[in-house]
Design a protein around this motif. Structure first.
Motif, mmCIF file in Angstrom:
data_model
loop_
_atom_site.group_PDB
_atom_site.id
_atom_site.type_symbol
_atom_site.label_atom_id
_atom_site.label_comp_id
_atom_site.label_asym_id
_atom_site.label_seq_id
_atom_site.Cartn_x
_atom_site.Cartn_y
_atom_site.Cartn_z
ATOM 1 N N ARG A 108 69.929 -38.654 -36.738
ATOM 2 C CA ARG A 108 71.251 -39.133 -36.331
ATOM 3 C C ARG A 108 71.367 -39.103 -34.819
ATOM 4 O O ARG A 108 70.907 -38.162 -34.163
ATOM 5 N N SER A 109 71.987 -40.114 -34.276
ATOM 6 C CA SER A 109 72.180 -40.191 -32.836
ATOM 7 C C SER A 109 72.962 -38.987 -32.340
ATOM 8 O O SER A 109 73.989 -38.605 -32.920
ATOM 9 N N GLY A 110 72.446 -38.349 -31.291
ATOM 10 C CA GLY A 110 73.142 -37.216 -30.700
ATOM 11 C C GLY A 110 72.789 -35.873 -31.297
ATOM 12 O O GLY A 110 73.226 -34.842 -30.795
ATOM 13 N N LEU A 111 72.010 -35.874 -32.389
ATOM 14 C CA LEU A 111 71.609 -34.620 -33.017
ATOM 15 C C LEU A 111 70.098 -34.446 -32.893
ATOM 16 O O LEU A 111 69.342 -35.420 -32.935
ATOM 17 N N SER A 112 69.644 -33.211 -32.760
ATOM 18 C CA SER A 112 68.223 -32.923 -32.592
ATOM 19 C C SER A 112 67.511 -32.953 -33.937
ATOM 20 O O SER A 112 67.775 -32.102 -34.800
ATOM 21 N N ILE A 113 66.597 -33.916 -34.115
ATOM 22 C CA ILE A 113 65.844 -33.974 -35.365
ATOM 23 C C ILE A 113 64.899 -32.784 -35.455
ATOM 24 O O ILE A 113 64.638 -32.272 -36.550
ATOM 25 N N ALA A 117 64.852 -30.231 -38.595
ATOM 26 C CA ALA A 117 63.628 -29.994 -39.364
ATOM 27 C C ALA A 117 63.228 -28.531 -39.345
ATOM 28 O O ALA A 117 62.815 -27.963 -40.367
ATOM 29 N N ALA A 118 63.330 -27.900 -38.176
ATOM 30 C CA ALA A 118 62.920 -26.500 -38.036
ATOM 31 C C ALA A 118 63.737 -25.580 -38.931
ATOM 32 O O ALA A 118 63.245 -24.540 -39.377
ATOM 33 N N ARG A 119 64.960 -25.972 -39.226
ATOM 34 C CA ARG A 119 65.841 -25.160 -40.073
ATOM 35 C C ARG A 119 65.241 -24.935 -41.461
ATOM 36 O O ARG A 119 65.522 -23.925 -42.117
ATOM 37 N N TRP A 146 61.737 -44.457 -33.777
ATOM 38 C CA TRP A 146 60.479 -43.755 -34.012
ATOM 39 C C TRP A 146 59.925 -43.086 -32.763
ATOM 40 O O TRP A 146 59.234 -42.074 -32.868
ATOM 41 N N ALA A 147 60.200 -43.622 -31.607
ATOM 42 C CA ALA A 147 59.573 -43.135 -30.371
ATOM 43 C C ALA A 147 59.851 -41.652 -30.160
ATOM 44 O O ALA A 147 61.006 -41.227 -30.078
ATOM 45 N N GLY A 148 58.800 -40.867 -30.094
ATOM 46 C CA GLY A 148 58.915 -39.435 -29.838
ATOM 47 C C GLY A 148 59.248 -38.593 -31.047
ATOM 48 O O GLY A 148 59.085 -37.362 -31.013
ATOM 49 N N ALA A 156 58.094 -28.921 -34.815
ATOM 50 C CA ALA A 156 59.104 -28.087 -35.463
ATOM 51 C C ALA A 156 58.671 -27.552 -36.820
ATOM 52 O O ALA A 156 59.119 -26.484 -37.236
ATOM 53 N N ILE A 157 57.772 -28.283 -37.521
ATOM 54 C CA ILE A 157 57.482 -27.911 -38.904
ATOM 55 C C ILE A 157 56.099 -27.301 -39.101
ATOM 56 O O ILE A 157 55.766 -26.888 -40.216
ATOM 57 N N GLY A 158 55.296 -27.249 -38.064
ATOM 58 C CA GLY A 158 53.984 -26.621 -38.202
ATOM 59 C C GLY A 158 53.118 -27.329 -39.217
ATOM 60 O O GLY A 158 52.902 -28.538 -39.137
ATOM 61 N N SER A 159 52.637 -26.607 -40.211
ATOM 62 C CA SER A 159 51.696 -27.152 -41.183
ATOM 63 C C SER A 159 52.364 -27.799 -42.397
ATOM 64 O O SER A 159 51.677 -28.269 -43.303
ATOM 65 N N ALA A 160 53.686 -27.833 -42.427
ATOM 66 C CA ALA A 160 54.387 -28.474 -43.547
ATOM 67 C C ALA A 160 54.081 -29.970 -43.567
ATOM 68 O O ALA A 160 53.758 -30.575 -42.545
ATOM 69 N N THR A 161 54.189 -30.571 -44.734
ATOM 70 C CA THR A 161 53.957 -32.002 -44.886
ATOM 71 C C THR A 161 55.082 -32.781 -44.214
ATOM 72 O O THR A 161 56.260 -32.452 -44.370
#
Length: 219
Positions: A108-113, A117-119, A146-148, A156-161
């Motif tokens: 979402r625009s303005g929110l950190s993906i 995800a890290a949550r 998609w960029a970045g 943020a997710i390490g080894s998770a799929t």
């Protein structure tokens, strides 16, 4: 680089056979009611049984007990949680059966993906990034920037799929893989001839595009 293909929103055994013929790795069925591609759990077993792809059950804010019951009854390989489920509930569902759990987060625009995800990184086996649409949790055909994003999510997710969804089509699958480097590319409306009806040619073209693009991406 290995990228797997998932076809979601399958509603009939006929469409399951299309997914099977295309060679998709995962097939998703919407098991929560009230959405355009929802399937009655009583019919889901026949749909899953018509294909050899790994079975994904998609739930939106369902109770852990209901998810566990259907997960066991339908022998799900993956439980996909696409609502506002908090981390503790994701962890409870993950511990309730042998299935893997994928948690959807929305770009979402303005929110950190990355923060979103890290949550869930420590309680889910996979993080599915989809586009945001206030009208539905998925299957809308919308894309996200998609960029970045791929690098942010990976960090943020390490080894998770990492599963990427949102407006995927046979035409943009290669670009999505190049930009995001996901483990799984997920399509729904992008391979349909009409809402809820999978098109054989487009479904096969999507899986082939994933295979071809993944083979050409350096690890």
């Amino acid at each position: 680089m290995s990228v797997l293909a998932k076809v979601c929103g399958v509603m009939t055994p006929r469409d399951a056979r299309i997914v099977d013929g295309a060679g998709a790795d995962f097939m998703g069925v919407i098991l929560s009611p009230g959405f355009g591609r929802s399937v009655d759990p009583g019919s889901a077993g026949e749909i899953y049984g018509a294909a050899s792809a790994r079975c994904v059950g998609v739930f939106v804010d369902a109770g852990p007990g209901e998810v566990a019951r259907l997960g066991e009854t339908l022998a799900l390989d993956v439980v996909q949680l696409s609502g506002g489920e908090p981390p503790w509930q994701v962890a409870e569902i993950a511990a309730s059966g042998p299935w893997r759990v994928w948690k959807t987060v929305h770009a979402r625009s303005g929110l950190s993906i990355a923060r979103a995800a890290a949550r869930y990184a420590e309680v889910a086996d996979g993080i599915l990034v989809d586009a945001w649409d206030p009208s539905a949790p998925g299957g809308t055909g919308r894309t996200f920037a998609w960029a970045g994003t791929g690098g942010e999510v990976r960090g943020a997710i390490g080894s998770a799929t990492f599963i990427a969804a949102g407006g995927m089509t046979p035409e943009n699958a290669a670009a999505a893989i190049a930009a995001l480097s996901p483990d799984v590319l997920d399509v729904s409306s992008g391979v349909e001839s009409s809402p809820g009806a999978k098109d054989p040619a487009r479904t096969s073209a999507f899986v082939e595009a994933v295979r071809t693009a993944a083979a050409g991406v350096a690890p």
